[in-house]
Design a protein around this motif. Sequence first.
Motif, PDB file in Angstrom:
ATOM      1  N   CYS A   1       0.862  -1.186   0.000  1.00 30.29           N
ATOM      2  CA  CYS A   1       0.000   0.000   0.000  1.00 30.29           C
ATOM      3  C   CYS A   1       0.895   1.231   0.000  1.00 30.29           C
ATOM      4  O   CYS A   1       1.806   1.321   0.825  1.00 30.29           O
TER       5      CYS A   1
ATOM      6  N   LEU B   1       0.100   4.322   0.800  1.00 25.80           N
ATOM      7  CA  LEU B   1      -0.371   5.484   1.563  1.00 25.80           C
ATOM      8  C   LEU B   1       0.305   5.717   2.906  1.00 25.80           C
ATOM      9  O   LEU B   1       0.470   6.848   3.338  1.00 25.80           O
ATOM     10  N   ARG B   2       0.638   4.667   3.621  1.00 26.16           N
ATOM     11  CA  ARG B   2       1.350   4.818   4.916  1.00 26.16           C
ATOM     12  C   ARG B   2       0.582   5.690   5.921  1.00 26.16           C
ATOM     13  O   ARG B   2       1.159   6.600   6.544  1.00 26.16           O
ATOM     14  N   CYS B   3      -0.695   5.442   6.088  1.00 24.52           N
ATOM     15  CA  CYS B   3      -1.520   6.253   6.998  1.00 24.52           C
ATOM     16  C   CYS B   3      -0.969   6.200   8.428  1.00 24.52           C
ATOM     17  O   CYS B   3      -0.521   5.143   8.884  1.00 24.52           O
TER      18      CYS B   3
ATOM     19  N   TRP C   1      -2.325   6.093  11.324  1.00 25.68           N
ATOM     20  CA  TRP C   1      -2.936   5.174  12.276  1.00 25.68           C
ATOM     21  C   TRP C   1      -3.229   3.800  11.676  1.00 25.68           C
ATOM     22  O   TRP C   1      -4.034   3.041  12.231  1.00 25.68           O
ATOM     23  N   CYS C   2      -2.593   3.488  10.546  1.00 30.77           N
ATOM     24  CA  CYS C   2      -2.863   2.205   9.868  1.00 30.77           C
ATOM     25  C   CYS C   2      -2.709   1.032  10.849  1.00 30.77           C
ATOM     26  O   CYS C   2      -1.719   0.935  11.572  1.00 30.77           O
TER      27      CYS C   2
ATOM     28  N   THR D   1      -2.617  -2.116   9.817  1.00 34.39           N
ATOM     29  CA  THR D   1      -2.020  -3.272   9.122  1.00 34.39           C
ATOM     30  C   THR D   1      -0.675  -2.866   8.503  1.00 34.39           C
ATOM     31  O   THR D   1      -0.385  -3.175   7.346  1.00 34.39           O
TER      32      THR D   1
ATOM     33  N   TRP E   1       2.320  -3.295   4.521  1.00 31.85           N
ATOM     34  CA  TRP E   1       2.601  -2.130   3.678  1.00 31.85           C
ATOM     35  C   TRP E   1       3.444  -2.474   2.439  1.00 31.85           C
ATOM     36  O   TRP E   1       3.263  -1.922   1.381  1.00 31.85           O
TER      37      TRP E   1
ATOM     38  N   GLY F   1      -3.206  -3.603   3.176  1.00 35.56           N
ATOM     39  CA  GLY F   1      -2.711  -3.168   1.870  1.00 35.56           C
ATOM     40  C   GLY F   1      -3.770  -2.456   1.044  1.00 35.56           C
ATOM     41  O   GLY F   1      -4.808  -2.054   1.541  1.00 35.56           O
TER      42      GLY F   1
ATOM     43  N   ALA G   1      -8.894   2.205  -0.296  1.00 33.69           N
ATOM     44  CA  ALA G   1      -8.886   3.623   0.062  1.00 33.69           C
ATOM     45  C   ALA G   1      -9.467   4.461  -1.076  1.00 33.69           C
ATOM     46  O   ALA G   1      -9.596   5.685  -0.947  1.00 33.69           O
TER      47      ALA G   1
ATOM     48  N   LYS H   1      -9.164   8.527   2.499  1.00 34.14           N
ATOM     49  CA  LYS H   1      -8.276   8.997   3.559  1.00 34.14           C
ATOM     50  C   LYS H   1      -8.187  10.530   3.540  1.00 34.14           C
ATOM     51  O   LYS H   1      -7.941  11.127   2.504  1.00 34.14           O
TER      52      LYS H   1
HETATM   53  S1  SF4 Z   1      -4.996   2.365   6.460  1.00 32.45           S
HETATM   54 FE1  SF4 Z   1      -5.370   1.365   4.478  1.00 32.45          FE
HETATM   55  S2  SF4 Z   1      -4.803   2.924   2.986  1.00 32.45           S
HETATM   56 FE2  SF4 Z   1      -3.888   3.571   4.913  1.00 32.45          FE
HETATM   57  S3  SF4 Z   1      -1.794   2.713   4.899  1.00 32.45           S
HETATM   58 FE3  SF4 Z   1      -3.123   1.218   5.941  1.00 32.45          FE
HETATM   59  S4  SF4 Z   1      -3.719  -0.199   4.321  1.00 32.45           S
HETATM   60 FE4  SF4 Z   1      -2.978   1.657   3.301  1.00 32.45          FE
END
Ligand code: SF4
Length: 226
Positions: free
Chosen positions: A29, A31-33, A35-36, A38, A42, A72, A99, A117
């Motif tokens: 993924c 984006l690297r949010c 508060w992700c 999972t 990544w 992801g 997302a 997001k």
């Molecule tokens: S929350 Fe979703 S979009 Fe954001 S980094 Fe995690 S897997 Fe990616």
Amino acid sequence: MHINEIFYSLQGEGFLAGLPSVFVRVAGCPLRCRWCDTKYAWDKEAGRQYSTEQIVLAVQQWTCRFVVITGGEPMVDSDLPQLVRELKAAGKHITIETAGIAYIPDMPCDLMSISPKLSNSVPDDAKLAAIHKNSKLDLAVLEELIDNYNYQLKFVVDSVNDLLEIEETIEKLGNADREKIMLMPQAASREELLAKSPMVAELCKRTGYALSQRLQVLLWNNERGT
Ligand code: SF4
């Protein structure tokens, strides 16, 4: 495809919360949010290479009609359409959790679960924040997903201040059905979920949006594989 994990649990979020489901977590993924929950998925390297046939076989070890393809970010994987077609041929109900950063047409997907997001997800690290800001919200892509799939929109709420940006985004979209919109507390632990849920419930009462649960946090404290 690079698959991080395949497991059987309950759908924890959205309008299908509570349904026993098989989860296929695609690795990778961009984006690297902040508060992700999972982060372990990544990177592409966080997954093992599977053919689509191998994924369908793995899914079929459970007698369960509901399959959730999650990440992801599954919508950036070019093999996703083939996997969705093969799962549909096997009689599965398919949810794709995304997302909403990429559009793929014509997949026989039963529910596109879109979680756009917003500012509250920007990472603290400046380099990651720049990447995140560039790719997190594409209104044209969101509109295409909404126009072409059965969908739900889940907005993560970290504080009451997030509502303004959520409402602005919905207004800019123009084509979103308010009855398909959910607000979901940002919570990585049971304590955080219980602390924030009343605030989000009040926002839901004020706006008419539905409250999305996070059963995987409530029941299992976000343990991996739930
Ligand atoms: S929350 Fe979703 S979009 Fe954001 S980094 Fe995690 S897997 Fe990616």
